[in-house]
Design a protein around this motif. Structure first.
Motif, PDB file in Angstrom:
ATOM      1  N   LEU A 200      -2.296  14.482   5.122  1.00  0.00           N
ATOM      2  CA  LEU A 200      -2.163  13.088   4.694  1.00  0.00           C
ATOM      3  C   LEU A 200      -2.999  12.134   5.541  1.00  0.00           C
ATOM      4  CD1 LEU A 200       1.636  12.740   3.875  1.00  0.00           C
ATOM      5  CD2 LEU A 200      -0.276  12.674   2.275  1.00  0.00           C
ATOM      6  N   LYS A 201      -3.111  12.425   6.821  1.00  0.00           N
ATOM      7  CA  LYS A 201      -3.858  11.552   7.738  1.00  0.00           C
ATOM      8  C   LYS A 201      -5.295  11.361   7.264  1.00  0.00           C
ATOM      9  CE  LYS A 201      -5.851  12.574  11.666  1.00  0.00           C
ATOM     10  NZ  LYS A 201      -6.281  12.998  12.927  1.00  0.00           N
TER      11      LYS A 201
ATOM     12  N   ILE B  60       0.440   5.335   7.721  1.00  0.00           N
ATOM     13  CA  ILE B  60       0.982   5.388   6.366  1.00  0.00           C
ATOM     14  C   ILE B  60       1.585   6.760   6.104  1.00  0.00           C
ATOM     15  CG2 ILE B  60       0.364   5.344   3.907  1.00  0.00           C
ATOM     16  CD1 ILE B  60      -1.659   3.122   4.619  1.00  0.00           C
ATOM     17  N   ALA B  61       0.935   7.807   6.580  1.00  0.00           N
ATOM     18  CA  ALA B  61       1.464   9.157   6.396  1.00  0.00           C
ATOM     19  C   ALA B  61       2.859   9.277   7.008  1.00  0.00           C
ATOM     20  CB  ALA B  61       0.519  10.188   7.011  1.00  0.00           C
TER      21      ALA B  61
ATOM     22  N   LYS C  97       2.312   1.929  -3.380  1.00  0.00           N
ATOM     23  CA  LYS C  97       1.347   2.523  -4.313  1.00  0.00           C
ATOM     24  C   LYS C  97       1.214   4.021  -4.083  1.00  0.00           C
ATOM     25  CE  LYS C  97      -1.330  -1.613  -5.176  1.00  0.00           C
ATOM     26  NZ  LYS C  97      -2.624  -2.273  -5.114  1.00  0.00           N
ATOM     27  N   TYR C  98       1.102   4.425  -2.820  1.00  0.00           N
ATOM     28  CA  TYR C  98       1.028   5.859  -2.527  1.00  0.00           C
ATOM     29  C   TYR C  98       2.328   6.547  -2.901  1.00  0.00           C
ATOM     30  CZ  TYR C  98      -3.395   5.343  -0.043  1.00  0.00           C
ATOM     31  OH  TYR C  98      -4.695   5.104   0.279  1.00  0.00           O
TER      32      TYR C  98
ATOM     33  N   GLN D 124      -6.342  11.377   4.294  1.00  0.00           N
ATOM     34  CA  GLN D 124      -6.387  10.615   3.042  1.00  0.00           C
ATOM     35  C   GLN D 124      -5.929   9.166   3.187  1.00  0.00           C
ATOM     36  OE1 GLN D 124      -7.757  12.172   0.387  1.00  0.00           O
ATOM     37  NE2 GLN D 124      -7.982  13.931   1.735  1.00  0.00           N
ATOM     38  N   VAL D 125      -4.874   8.944   3.965  1.00  0.00           N
ATOM     39  CA  VAL D 125      -4.261   7.611   3.993  1.00  0.00           C
ATOM     40  C   VAL D 125      -4.108   7.020   5.390  1.00  0.00           C
ATOM     41  CG1 VAL D 125      -3.011   8.053   1.847  1.00  0.00           C
ATOM     42  CG2 VAL D 125      -1.882   8.495   4.020  1.00  0.00           C
TER      43      VAL D 125
ATOM     44  N   ILE E  79       0.844  -1.195   0.000  1.00  0.00           N
ATOM     45  CA  ILE E  79       0.000   0.000   0.000  1.00  0.00           C
ATOM     46  C   ILE E  79       0.882   1.248   0.000  1.00  0.00           C
ATOM     47  CG2 ILE E  79      -1.649   1.336   1.359  1.00  0.00           C
ATOM     48  CD1 ILE E  79      -2.757  -1.377   2.351  1.00  0.00           C
ATOM     49  N   ILE E  80       1.898   1.243   0.835  1.00  0.00           N
ATOM     50  CA  ILE E  80       2.813   2.392   0.896  1.00  0.00           C
ATOM     51  C   ILE E  80       3.497   2.590  -0.452  1.00  0.00           C
ATOM     52  CG2 ILE E  80       4.917   3.283   1.976  1.00  0.00           C
ATOM     53  CD1 ILE E  80       3.962   1.870   4.556  1.00  0.00           C
TER      54      ILE E  80
END
Length: 74
Positions: free
Chosen positions: A44-45, A52-53, A7-8, A47-48, A4-5
């Motif tokens: 970012l928090k 992850i942020a 991809k972001y 959104q993801v 996932i990371i």
């Protein structure tokens, strides 16, 4: 989770790297620049997610201690 990371990272990695470079090169006004990381983590928090942020900012070259300190505000 690293998939996932990744991809972001493909989407925003270059932008985050530039932001982290600007922050790292700026005058130190808070311990480990945590004050500058708060606004980025806030955006970012939403959104993801916070975990992850944090990982993305660290991967982009942000100061790990500063990012961890900033994340404690949430």
């Amino acid at each position: 989770m690293s998939n996932i990371i990744d991809k972001y990272w493909e989407i925003i990695g270059k932008d985050l790297t530039l932001l982290m470079s600007e922050i790292n090169d700026s005058p130190l006004t808070t311990r480990n620049h945590y004050g500058r990381y708060i606004s980025i983590l806030t955006d970012l928090k939403e959104q993801v997610g916070l975990g992850i942020a944090k990982d993305l900012l660290i991967r982009a070259g942000g100061n790990k201690a500063g990012i961890e300190d900033a994340s404690k505000i949430f």
